[in-house]
Design a protein around this motif. Structure first.
Motif, PDB file in Angstrom:
ATOM      1  N   ASN A 310       0.842  -1.257  -0.187  1.00 12.26           N
ATOM      2  CA  ASN A 310      -0.023   0.013   0.091  1.00 12.26           C
ATOM      3  C   ASN A 310       0.881   1.241  -0.010  1.00 12.26           C
ATOM      4  OD1 ASN A 310      -2.398  -1.173  -0.216  1.00 12.26           O
ATOM      5  ND2 ASN A 310      -2.801  -1.079   1.935  1.00 12.26           N
ATOM      6  N   ARG A 314       0.979   4.012  -2.949  1.00 15.49           N
ATOM      7  CA  ARG A 314       0.563   5.323  -2.653  1.00 15.49           C
ATOM      8  C   ARG A 314       1.515   6.488  -3.121  1.00 15.49           C
ATOM      9  NH1 ARG A 314      -1.493   4.467   2.186  1.00 15.49           N
ATOM     10  NH2 ARG A 314       0.440   4.603   3.257  1.00 15.49           N
ATOM     11  N   ARG A 317       1.228   6.617  -6.820  1.00 12.34           N
ATOM     12  CA  ARG A 317       0.091   7.245  -7.323  1.00 12.34           C
ATOM     13  C   ARG A 317       0.459   8.846  -7.316  1.00 12.34           C
ATOM     14  NH1 ARG A 317      -5.550   6.107  -4.405  1.00 12.34           N
ATOM     15  NH2 ARG A 317      -4.267   7.556  -2.893  1.00 12.34           N
ATOM     16  N   SER A 318       0.873   9.080  -6.223  1.00 12.70           N
ATOM     17  CA  SER A 318       1.157  10.567  -5.881  1.00 12.70           C
ATOM     18  C   SER A 318       2.169  11.116  -7.112  1.00 12.70           C
ATOM     19  CB  SER A 318       1.796  11.034  -4.549  1.00 12.70           C
ATOM     20  OG  SER A 318       3.209  10.644  -4.430  1.00 12.70           O
TER      21      SER A 318
END
Ligand SMILES: Nc1ncnc2c1ncn2[C@@H]1O[C@H](COP(=O)(O)OP(=O)(O)O)[C@@H](O)[C@H]1O
Ligand SMILES: [Mg+2]
Length: 513
Positions: A310, A314, A317-318
């Motif tokens: 995760n 994350r 994605r950022s």
């Protein structure tokens, strides 16, 4: 005064003058006619009286009989009265009609009593004339009195009233007044109708159409009927409208063409900037791509706990967001857009531009200082166009600069007294200054930097569009851009953009939108 009224006044003036002269001449002529008639009558009558007086007074000097005689004659019909004079010109008998003002109250004896019979004595001949007395005219005839030896022994004056004449003159005057008033009335009516039909109404129509055309309805035409001056005026006016319409549409076409060219130029300039920005941005995309690559590798290499997975995802994605953001910014900037004015916060815009150019700034090792006053008023502007201007100024400054250079950006509200060229009033203005300590602009170039295609850069490096496009954009915002430079020291661009007073007020009161 209205045209109709003016015409009536002038024409009436002429009519009244003509009628007055005509009346005066007619009355004079009437008078002459009547006088002639009375004279002829009087001549015969006086001759009879002369014969009687020659007898009664001339021979006998009978004053009593004379008095009786003239009293009898003097009270007859039109006779005003008689005066008899002796040889010395002294009155010896005056008819009772000239004495008894009570008995003959409407008779004024003065004009007859005042007649001097002197000429009769001198010439021995009769004389005649008429005398004006208030309210009437009196005709007189004076004749000598002879005795039977034909010696001049006296004279007499006989007066006759001119009733007829007064009445005729009065009637004539009344008739003239009546004719004149009728004529004046009819003329007024006539002129009014003529003026209304032929002048006022067409001119009113003309005025209405002119008003319409003034509102921009160029296609309006005036109906032309008739061949008078007003119709010619309307005809000429229509022709003028046609020409105006042609010129107007030609201007509109040219304006359209100019706008299109300007937009094309703006877009070319934008694309040139995009080219400059793209290199830097590509570089900027490298960093997040590296991070994404690292994390993905990490995930691929060995199985991870759900938590670790995760965390890595994350981060990935950022970083993807960051790349998307950069690409979006560039795409957004390069898009061709219709200009739209809205409320714009300049300080926000300046921050955005700086972030877009961040990589280039860092690459050159240039320091950017911004001195933007707090609570700048928002202005009515197109943010994309202003952004283009700021990017142009940044890129120009950065071009010639090296490590250690500095760019100073300031924004404040000024109340400069002097109005800008073409502006009726002075501030408030939003003043934005853009200064660098780069190579500067030489005096022979500074007058041309806003010219389209003026560039000192090599082919491929400069288009010469940046400043001319920026100039057009600032003008379109009702503002002005100026340049000052000292070669080797600084180059400063100063932009003034109008701030509407209400905006400053609301900002000062802290009404943030
Ligand atoms: N900050 C600056 N410092 C020095 N020269 C400048 C600066 N800004 C503009 N100029 C001069 O003005 C010219 C025109 O600028 P511009 O219209 O932006 O076209 P371009 O940048 O494509 O040459 C430039 O070629 C340069 O000579
Ligand atoms: Mg440029």
């Amino acid at each position: 005064m209205k045209l109709g009224t003016k015409l009536i006044v002038y024409l009436l003036g002429v009519v009244i003058i003509v009628m007055t002269i005509h009346g005066y001449l007619s009355i004079q002529q009437d008078r002459d006619n009547i006088v002639r008639e009375i004279r002829t009558g009087m001549r015969g009558f006086t001759r009879a009286i002369q014969a009687a007086l020659n007898n009664i007074y001339g021979d006998d000097k009978n004053l009593k009989a004379t008095q009786d005689f003239i009293d009898r004659v003097g009270s007859r019909g039109n006779i005003h009265g008689l005066v008899v004079y002796d040889a010395l010109g002294k009155p010896v008998a005056v008819s009772v009609s000239l004495q008894e003002t009570k008995e003959f109250p409407d008779l004024d004896p003065t004009p007859i009593l005042q007649i001097d019979p002197g000429p009769v004595f001198e010439g021995g001949e009769g004389m005649e004339g008429y005398a004006d007395s208030p309210g009437q005219l009196v005709y007189y005839r004076a004749e000598p009195i002879f005795n039977s030896d034909n010696n001049l022994v006296g004279a007499f004056v006989l007066g006759r009233r001119g009733w007829g004449l007064s009445r005729t003159i009065e009637a004539r005057r009344n008739r003239i007044i009546l004719t004149t008033s009728t004529l004046v009335f009819l003329l007024c009516l006539f002129i009014l109708i003529i003026v209304r039909r032929n002048i006022s109404r067409p001119i009113q129509k003309l005025i209405e159409r002119i008003r319409e055309i003034g509102k921009g309805h160029w296609e309006q035409r005036i109906e032309v009927s008739g061949r008078d001056e007003v119709s010619f005026l309307a005809l000429e006016f229509n022709r003028m409208c046609e020409r105006l319409q042609e010129i107007y549409s030609q201007l509109a076409r040219e304006q359209e063409e100019k706008l299109r060219l300007e937009r094309d130029l703006r877009h070319s300039d934008k694309l040139a900037s995009v080219g400059q920005l793209a290199a830097g941005l590509a570089h900027e995309i490298g960093t997040p791509l590296n991070i994404i690559f690292g994390r993905a590798e990490n995930l691929l290499r060995r199985p991870r706990s759900a938590e670790e997975m995760n965390e890595n995802l994350r981060v990935i994605r950022s970083q993807i967001d960051r790349i998307a953001g950069i690409v979006r910014q560039l795409l957004e900037f390069s898009r061709r857009k219709e200009p739209t004015f809205r409320s714009v916060d300049i300080s926000f815009l300046l921050v955005g531009v700086k972030s877009l150019l961040q990589h280039k700034i860092q690459e050159k090792g240039v320091e950017v200082e911004t001195a933007v006053s707090a609570h700048l008023p928002r202005i009515q502007a197109d943010p994309d166009l202003l952004q283009q201007v700021f990017i142009n100024l940044y890129i120009n400054s950065l071009f010639g600069m090296n490590t250690g250079g500095a760019i100073k950006i300031g924004a404040e509200v000024t109340q400069d007294r002097d109005p800008l060229p073409g502006k009726a009033e002075g501030g408030p203005w939003l003043k934005i200054s853009f200064e660098d300590n780069g190579p500067g602009i030489s005096p022979e170039h500074i007058g041309h930097v806003f010219d389209p295609f003026f560039t000192t850069k090599d082919i491929g490096e400069g288009t010469g569009l940046g400043l001319s496009v920026s100039y057009g954009i600032i003008k379109e915002h009702g503002g002005e851009i100026r340049v000052e430079s000292e070669p080797g020291r600084f180059t400063r661009f100063v932009i003034h953009l109008p701030v509407s007073p209400s905006q400053t007020d609301s900002e000062r009161r802290g009404v943030e939108t």
